[in-house]
Structure formats: structure tokens, C-alpha cells
Design a protein around this motif. Structure first.
Motif, PDB file in Angstrom:
ATOM      1  N   GLU A  80      -0.979  -1.156 -17.409  1.00 51.38           N
ATOM      2  CA  GLU A  80      -1.577  -1.660 -16.170  1.00 51.38           C
ATOM      3  C   GLU A  80      -1.620  -3.192 -16.191  1.00 51.38           C
ATOM      4  OE1 GLU A  80      -5.468  -1.016 -13.247  1.00 51.38           O
ATOM      5  OE2 GLU A  80      -5.472  -0.189 -15.283  1.00 51.38           O
TER       6      GLU A  80
ATOM      7  N   SER B  61      -2.479  -0.711  -6.448  1.00 59.28           N
ATOM      8  CA  SER B  61      -3.833  -0.406  -5.969  1.00 59.28           C
ATOM      9  C   SER B  61      -4.671  -1.683  -5.911  1.00 59.28           C
ATOM     10  CB  SER B  61      -4.508   0.616  -6.898  1.00 59.28           C
ATOM     11  OG  SER B  61      -4.643   0.073  -8.203  1.00 59.28           O
ATOM     12  N   ARG B  62      -5.837  -1.537  -5.321  1.00 55.89           N
ATOM     13  CA  ARG B  62      -6.832  -2.629  -5.248  1.00 55.89           C
ATOM     14  C   ARG B  62      -6.218  -3.919  -4.706  1.00 55.89           C
ATOM     15  NH1 ARG B  62      -9.515  -2.192 -11.169  1.00 55.89           N
ATOM     16  NH2 ARG B  62     -10.834  -3.872 -10.363  1.00 55.89           N
TER      17      ARG B  62
ATOM     18  N   ASP C 171       0.823  -1.215   0.000  1.00 55.60           N
ATOM     19  CA  ASP C 171       0.000   0.000   0.000  1.00 55.60           C
ATOM     20  C   ASP C 171       0.860   1.269   0.000  1.00 55.60           C
ATOM     21  OD1 ASP C 171      -2.664   1.042  -0.039  1.00 55.60           O
ATOM     22  OD2 ASP C 171      -2.398   1.670   2.040  1.00 55.60           O
TER      23      ASP C 171
ATOM     24  N   SER D 209       2.016   3.150  -7.200  1.00 51.86           N
ATOM     25  CA  SER D 209       1.522   2.517  -8.420  1.00 51.86           C
ATOM     26  C   SER D 209       0.702   1.258  -8.163  1.00 51.86           C
ATOM     27  CB  SER D 209       2.697   2.163  -9.341  1.00 51.86           C
ATOM     28  OG  SER D 209       3.352   3.328  -9.780  1.00 51.86           O
TER      29      SER D 209
ATOM     30  N   PHE E 284      -3.467  -7.746  -6.764  1.00 51.50           N
ATOM     31  CA  PHE E 284      -3.373  -6.285  -6.817  1.00 51.50           C
ATOM     32  C   PHE E 284      -3.154  -5.826  -8.250  1.00 51.50           C
ATOM     33  CE2 PHE E 284       0.877  -7.920  -5.826  1.00 51.50           C
ATOM     34  CZ  PHE E 284       1.690  -7.287  -6.755  1.00 51.50           C
ATOM     35  N   HIS E 285      -3.465  -4.561  -8.474  1.00 49.98           N
ATOM     36  CA  HIS E 285      -3.208  -3.936  -9.764  1.00 49.98           C
ATOM     37  C   HIS E 285      -1.940  -3.099  -9.631  1.00 49.98           C
ATOM     38  CE1 HIS E 285      -7.207  -4.437 -11.956  1.00 49.98           C
ATOM     39  NE2 HIS E 285      -7.338  -5.095 -10.821  1.00 49.98           N
TER      40      HIS E 285
END
Length: 368
Positions: free
Chosen positions: A103, A41-42, A35, A39, A78-79
Motif C-alpha cells: 500500500e 481509495s481515500r 474512483d 485499488s 490518495f491511497h
């Protein structure tokens, strides 16, 4: 028909930097550290149900071995967004090489025999999907390094990562049946093979839906593949250690001068005995692991009678090293024979010399 979905495979997963850390905090620390990377996320983490470790013996000096607790059970998702300008300097993946995706979805499956990562480029325009493993691996490593003391984890990888194949998914009805509504055709090469996975649109509503099924179908086999690779690396250490030991002993045996000769005569027998025992231990370990690998493959076959990775699993499961170990054993045998002959000659000389000395003493005594 244009290719509309791809993925890549490797083995990479988080390792706690602090070896004394409480493993109950593993999932919390992984999520907290990821976290911190802008770069990423999710993040979603299903905590592992436990941990395993390999018995490495004296192999801890080898950097490419897994020397820490390995999470078993659960999943990490995660992305990650990697801008094109950064991709350009990472070998294996770049916009200039024909890749236009920035991505990626990273899924690290911990649920089977060994952690296995699936990297999914989110978009079209992917020329070489395997490069996604490289760019994600290198970028994550850089970002974790930037965090310094704030990072509780580092990235563990096990080669080959990427797995040496390009996976492309498209609509069609070509190749061998892999799963309901999915067929696979493979173009094998000495470098990276090409797997084209064809899906039936009447069974799977999209390439993405088909990809989910494909990853579920292949996940256990890829996990088994990397578990077997880990076994191979551990025993490669044992063989390499024996090789170094034998080479050192040969150099020691060829030493010049009286001091070397005396030391060799006094010490060589024990050294050769110890090497012989170590060769036997490694040979026994290899045979045991070979049987274990066969059981792992059988478990995979219980899930799917026809293995997609049949050839790859068989090649890795056959650990090899038998010829090298036999050669080292022969070398040790030659040295033992020569040392025995030297010892016998030395003993004969000593007995003869003792006889001469005793005879001289007796003669001197009788003359008195």
C-alpha cells in the motif's frame, strides 16, 4: 537503529485526455476517473487555482514535452494498493527484491512551480524506496488504459521520475541541519544517492511526523527542479531540430548531378540564412531561460538560504547546448562561404560568357 520510514519523489500528475475539455472540470474528472480504479481509495483533491502552459512553438512533436495545461495550486492525495503478484512483474520494485509493502500514499503537490509527487510506502521492509515511483506509475498507467473510454485522464510524467535518490528516515543526530530537529547525511553515487534523514524524537514524535516536515521543507525545491527540467526539455527540442536541419543541409549540399547542383545553387542561400536565424533564436531563448532558472533558484533560496538540492538545481539550470549551437553556426558559416565562392565563380563565368556572346554578336554585325 532500524529504518522506519521512507519516501520517493517524482513528477507525475493527471492530464485531461480531451484537449477541448473545460478546465473547470479538471478536479471533478480526475476524482471521477481515479474512483473507477478498484485499488485506489481515500481520494482527496484540493482543486487547482489555475493552469499554466509552456510556449512550445514547433516542439509539439516531442512526446516527452508537456503539451497541455498544467495545474497550479492545490493537491491530490490518495491511497493505492498494489498486490505483490502484480509488483513482481513491474521492474524496479518487487517483494523478491526485498520490498514487502503493498500500500502506498500518493501526494501530488500542485502548490508551487511545477507538479511534484511524493510516494510513501505505508509500512516497513522497503529496500529501495525510489522503486515506489516506478510501481505506482506503471500500475496507474495500466489501470487507466483498462478503463478505455471511461477514463477522462491519463498520467503525465517528467523525468527523472523517480528522482535519483533513496530517502530513508530514522532516529538520530547525524549530518547537516535540514530543519528544526532534522539532519541529513548523503552518500552520493553515480546512480542513486542515499539520503539518510535523522530526526530528533524530542522534537518529532514519530518518523511519520518527521516525514511530513521533511516533505514540506523539500517540496518547493523539488518542484523548482522539475520546472527547470521542463525548460531544459523544451530547448533540447530546439537544438535537436537545428541538428537535423544542418545534417539535412549537408546531405543536400553533397548531392550529385546537374539537377542537384542547379537546385543547390538556387536554394542554398535562403536555407542557410534561415538556419542562421533559427540558431540565433534558440541561443537567445536559452539565455532568457537561463536567467529565468536563476530567478527560480533565488526564490527557493528566499525560503531556505541553504538549499538541499543546490548541486542538482545548478546542474539543471545550466542548460548547456552552447557548444553544439556554436558548432552548427560554424558549419553553416563554412557552407555559406563555399556557396558564396560558387556564386562568385558562376557570376564571373556568366559575365565572361556574356562578354564573349556580345563580342561575337558585334563582330557578326560589323561584318555585314
Amino acid at each position: 537503529m532500524s529504518e522506519i520510514a521512507t519516501f520517493a519523489v517524482g513528477s507525475l500528475f493527471p492530464e485531461l485526455i480531451d484537449k477541448e475539455a473545460d478546465l473547470n472540470d479538471w478536479a471533478t474528472e480526475v476524482e471521477r476517473t481515479l474512483d473507477l480504479i478498484p485499488s485506489v481509495s481515500r481520494i482527496e483533491i484540493d482543486p487547482p487555482r489555475g493552469f499554466m502552459s509552456f510556449n512550445l512553438g514547433d516542439a509539439t512533436e516531442f512526446k516527452d514535452l508537456i503539451q497541455h495545461a498544467i495545474p497550479i495550486g492545490g493537491e491530490i492525495r490518495f491511497h493505492i494498493l498494489i498486490p505483490a503478484r502484480i509488483q513482481e512483474r513491474i521492474k524496479g520494485w518487487s517483494v523478491s527484491a526485498g520490498n514487502s509493502v503493498e500500500e502506498f500514499l500518493v501526494t501530488i503537490d500542485l502548490s508551487t512551480t511545477y507538479p511534484c509527487a511524493f510516494i510513501i510506502p505505508l509500512g516497513e521492509g522497503v529496500l529501495r524506496p525510489s522503486g515506489a515511483v516506478i510501481v505506482v506509475r506503471e500500475f496507474l498507467t495500466e489501470e487507466l488504459d483498462k478503463l478505455g473510454s471511461k477514463a477522462a485522464i491519463k498520467l503525465t510524467t517528467l523525468g527523472p521520475s523517480p528522482f535519483h535518490a533513496e530517502f530513508h528516515i530514522k532516529e538520530g543526530d547525524v549530518g547537516e541541519i535540514l530543519a528544526p530537529g532534522i539532519r541529513v547525511s548523503r552518500a552520493i553515487s553515480s546512480g542513486y544517492s542515499r539520503w539518510t534523514l535523522h530526526y530528533d524524537p524530542e522534537v518529532h514524535e514519530s518518523a511519520e511526523a518527521a516525514r511530513t516536515v521533511i516533505i514540506q521543507r523539500l517540496g518547493y525545491e523539488f518542484s523548482t527542479f522539475y520546472r527547470i527540467v521542463a525548460h531544459r526539455n523544451i530547448h533540447r527540442f530546439g537544438v535537436a531540430a537545428i541538428e537535423a536541419w544542418v545534417e539535412g543541409t549537408l546531405a543536400f549540399y553533397g548531392g550529385k548531378g546537374l539537377k542537384s547542383w542547379i537546385y543547390r545553387t538556387a536554394k542554398l542561400r535562403k536555407i542557410l540564412h534561415d538556419i542562421s536565424l533559427e540558431i540565433l533564436k534558440v541561443q537567445l531563448g536559452i539565455e532568457k531561460v537561463h536567467k529565468q532558472n536563476e530567478r527560480l533558484i533565488e526564490k527557493a533560496r528566499d525560503r531556505n538560504s541553504k538549499l538541499a538540492l543546490e548541486k542538482e538545481l545548478a546542474e539543471k539550470a545550466e542548460l548547456g547546448f552552447r557548444d553544439e549551437l556554436s558548432s552548427y553556426a560554424e558549419m553553416v558559416g563554412v557552407l555559406e562561404s563555399r556557396h558564396s565562392n560558387t556564386t562568385q565563380r558562376l557570376t564571373s563565368f556568366a559575365v565572361s560568357l556574356l562578354g564573349v556572346v556580345v563580342g561575337a554578336l558585334l563582330t557578326a554585325a560589323l561584318r555585314k
